[in-house]
Scaffold this active site. Structure first.
Site, mmCIF file in Angstrom:
data_model
loop_
_atom_site.group_PDB
_atom_site.id
_atom_site.type_symbol
_atom_site.label_atom_id
_atom_site.label_comp_id
_atom_site.label_asym_id
_atom_site.label_seq_id
_atom_site.Cartn_x
_atom_site.Cartn_y
_atom_site.Cartn_z
ATOM 1 N N ASP A 80 0.813 -1.229 0.000
ATOM 2 C CA ASP A 80 0.000 0.000 0.000
ATOM 3 C C ASP A 80 0.836 1.264 0.000
ATOM 4 O O ASP A 80 0.441 2.290 -0.529
ATOM 5 C CB ASP A 80 -0.950 0.022 1.206
ATOM 6 C CG ASP A 80 -0.187 0.118 2.531
ATOM 7 O OD1 ASP A 80 0.747 -0.686 2.738
ATOM 8 O OD2 ASP A 80 -0.511 1.003 3.338
ATOM 9 N N ASP A 83 5.507 0.218 3.476
ATOM 10 C CA ASP A 83 5.746 -1.049 4.175
ATOM 11 C C ASP A 83 5.459 -2.218 3.231
ATOM 12 O O ASP A 83 5.285 -2.027 2.030
ATOM 13 C CB ASP A 83 4.894 -1.111 5.453
ATOM 14 C CG ASP A 83 3.420 -0.931 5.145
ATOM 15 O OD1 ASP A 83 3.035 -1.031 3.967
ATOM 16 O OD2 ASP A 83 2.639 -0.689 6.077
ATOM 17 N N TYR A 231 -6.051 0.224 8.768
ATOM 18 C CA TYR A 231 -7.081 0.698 7.840
ATOM 19 C C TYR A 231 -8.445 0.351 8.416
ATOM 20 O O TYR A 231 -9.227 -0.386 7.841
ATOM 21 C CB TYR A 231 -6.875 0.117 6.436
ATOM 22 C CG TYR A 231 -5.687 0.735 5.728
ATOM 23 C CD1 TYR A 231 -5.800 1.996 5.145
ATOM 24 C CD2 TYR A 231 -4.465 0.089 5.665
ATOM 25 C CE1 TYR A 231 -4.717 2.590 4.504
ATOM 26 C CE2 TYR A 231 -3.380 0.673 5.024
ATOM 27 C CZ TYR A 231 -3.516 1.920 4.449
ATOM 28 O OH TYR A 231 -2.452 2.511 3.812
ATOM 29 N N GLU A 474 5.669 9.622 3.451
ATOM 30 C CA GLU A 474 5.317 8.298 2.932
ATOM 31 C C GLU A 474 4.423 8.414 1.694
ATOM 32 O O GLU A 474 3.435 9.140 1.713
ATOM 33 C CB GLU A 474 4.598 7.475 4.009
ATOM 34 C CG GLU A 474 4.396 6.015 3.609
ATOM 35 C CD GLU A 474 3.935 5.130 4.762
ATOM 36 O OE1 GLU A 474 3.444 5.657 5.775
ATOM 37 O OE2 GLU A 474 4.081 3.890 4.635
#
Ligand SMILES: *[C@@H]1O[C@H](CO)[C@@H](O)[C@H](O)[C@H]1NC(C)=O
Ligand SMILES: *[C@@H]1O[C@H](CO)[C@@H](O)[C@H](O)[C@H]1NC(C)=O
Length: 513
Positions: A80, A83, A231, A474
């Site tokens: 995603d 990571d 999430y 990120e």
């Protein structure tokens, strides 16, 4: 406001040779270059066995055993963000948005269309696997705690690849319905280029939607610590069910999906209505904008009366000049809605404004925000353009927030693969904690994750370019997915666009006052 005028002049010069230009100076953008890079980024996020056509070659095969211990093949799909977990819920939303980018703006993508389709297929091949057992939807691969405790290349990953899934007894309507939406939207992408693939995606979308709707519940409860707090589905699953039905209607034209939408949308609006919400958690604004061109006209609202009104409300909750605005703007003009990964809001919301501008233009409408403010399609386009241009370097730091684009871009993104030496440079296995020095160093990342757009600057337009400030540094797949469509549009609609008329500059200038 001077920069807008100079920008339009340099754009004029750059149209003819935009393929060769990168950002040479402030205000000069190559949307073609940015578009190609925004799609290339997805190759850096690939999990599984990489094909010979892989262009981002510092990445190698990874996670080839995913699902194996459960005797299912879950190899493939996307990581995603920075990571190595495969979170299917945001992966599915990213795929839906990539597909929408192609459905709405694919005709403006030129040679990049093929790469966009490849990026979508990388996800849909995986979703065909994750939904191949009837009444089971695989929802995630990788224990997020184990993963987040290590700083490892995906190619070395030796953390727990826990498989999470939802069933009749432990349902997960949001992850199942978003997967159905992704499959349905993607079926439209392949309708002419690969009709049999398109049909199998649509067929699967229908089955998965039925499962999501029949066995209702949140994956929050069913997969426990896998979903939350990473999430976690805060906005409930009704929005995903309605969103999936909307995409199924678009893709199939079947009346049953229209009826589902008509019967459920008001429930959704009254219980959970949040006009400015659109992202992996909440689909509200997206549903209204997606369906605006299918619902009967405003003057004859025999379909879904509140749909246009709610879409208008959304527009008015965004525009800086609107009396009902409920987002903030940085002094440099960036929409600011979330402390973390704010760029996901910027790209997703700008995308909706651009799509809605097309609807308004086709139906000869404008949006009224209160008594004074009238927004026409050009205004919405100028707004979307201002946000895209900010991302590409038109901002107080003169900084591109897309890695590998322009002269000045983030060097220390929060991304394991990008920040660790590549397998080519360092073939030896690197374990869980071997990566720690690479997070802490102030050196730039060794591997350029071309096209990655980061979470973005703080509300005061500052950017620290620090790996540990992951809320800013990120990248994620759902930042890029809507940006692909935006860049495709601005790549092919320059001053000759039918939307371009003398008001454009005036509108754009008004915005910066
Ligand atoms: C999911 O969990 C979060 C955090 O506990 C909670 O706020 C939210 O309401 C839950 N969502 C659903 C649909 O149950
Ligand atoms: C950005 O560019 C402008 C115009 O070239 C210049 O005046 C300004 O000082 C630059 N700002 C930074 C932070 O580099």
């Amino acid at each position: 406001m001077g920069w807008l005028i100079s920008f339009s002049l340099v754009l004029f010069l750059s149209v003819s040779n935009e393929m060769t230009l990168t950002v040479a100076s402030k205000g000069q953008h190559s949307y073609a270059d940015a578009l190609a890079k925004s799609i290339l980024f997805f190759e850096g996020q690939r999990s599984g066995k990489l094909p010979a056509s892989q262009r981002m070659t510092w990445r190698k095969d990874s996670a080839l055993q995913d699902g194996h211990y459960m005797k299912v093949d879950l190899v493939g799909g996307y990581y995603d963000a920075g990571d190595n977990v495969k979170f299917n819920f945001p992966m599915a939303f990213s795929t839906t948005m990539l597909a929408w980018s192609v459905v709405a703006f694919g005709q403006s993508m030129g040679s990049q269309l093929q790469h966009a389709q490849e990026a979508i297929r990388w996800a849909t091949d995986y979703f065909l696997k994750s939904t191949s057992t009837p009444d089971v939807v695989y929802a995630q691969v990788g224990n997020p705690y184990g993963d987040h405790d290590c700083w490892e290349r995906p190619e070395d990953m030796d953390t727990l690849r826990t498989v999470y899934f939802v069933t009749k007894d432990h349902p997960g309507s949001e992850v199942a319905a978003e997967t159905a939406a992704a499959l349905a939207a993607s079926s439209m992408v392949f309708a002419s280029s690969d009709p049999s693939y398109s049909k199998s995606l649509l067929q699967r979308a229908k089955e998965v939607f039925r499962f999501a709707d029949t066995y209702r519940g949140s994956y929050n409860d069913s997969i426990g610590g896998g979903a939350c707090p990473f999430y976690c589905d805060f906005s409930g699953y009704m929005d995903e069910l309605v969103w999936a039905a909307a995409w199924l209607y678009k893709a199939s034209g079947n009346q049953e999906y229209w009826d589902y939408l008509a019967n459920n949308i008001d429930k959704l609006e009254s219980i959970y209505y949040a006009p400015t919400e659109f992202g992996w958690d909440s689909k509200h604004a997206g549903i209204n904008v997606l369906m605006a061109d299918v619902s009967p006209s405003r003057s004859n609202p025999s379909g879904i009366p509140m749909l246009h009104a709610n879409a208008d409300k959304f527009i008015c909750s965004v525009l800086p000049e609107s009396p009902t605005k409920n987002v903030r703007y940085s002094p440099g003009g960036l929409l600011y809605k979330a402390e973390a990964t704010n760029m996901q809001c910027v790209t997703a919301i700008s995308f909706l404004l651009l799509v809605y501008a097309q609807h308004l233009s086709a139906s000869n409408n404008v949006v009224h925000c209160g008594e004074q403010v009238v927004a026409d399609p050009n205004r919405l386009i100028a707004f979307a353009k201002s946000q895209v241009d900010y991302i590409l370097g038109h901002n107080p730091l003169n900084m591109s927030y897309m890695v590998g684009y322009g002269n000045k871009f983030p060097q220390r993104i929060h991304h394991r693969g990008s920040s660790l030496p590549s397998v080519d440079k360092h073939p030896k296995h690197m374990g869980c904690k071997d990566g720690t020095p690479y997070i802490l160093t102030s050196n730039p990342n060794p591997n350029v994750l071309v096209g990655a757009v980061v979470g973005g600057p703080a509300v005061d337009d500052t950017y620290a370019d620090s790996r540990t400030l992951f809320r800013q540094s990120e990248p994620t797949t759902y930042i890029n997915a809507p940006l692909v469509g935006l860049l495709a549009y601005f790549n092919s609609h320059s001053m000759t666009s039918r939307y371009y008329h003398p008001n454009f500059l005036m509108d754009a200038n008004k915005m910066t006052e």
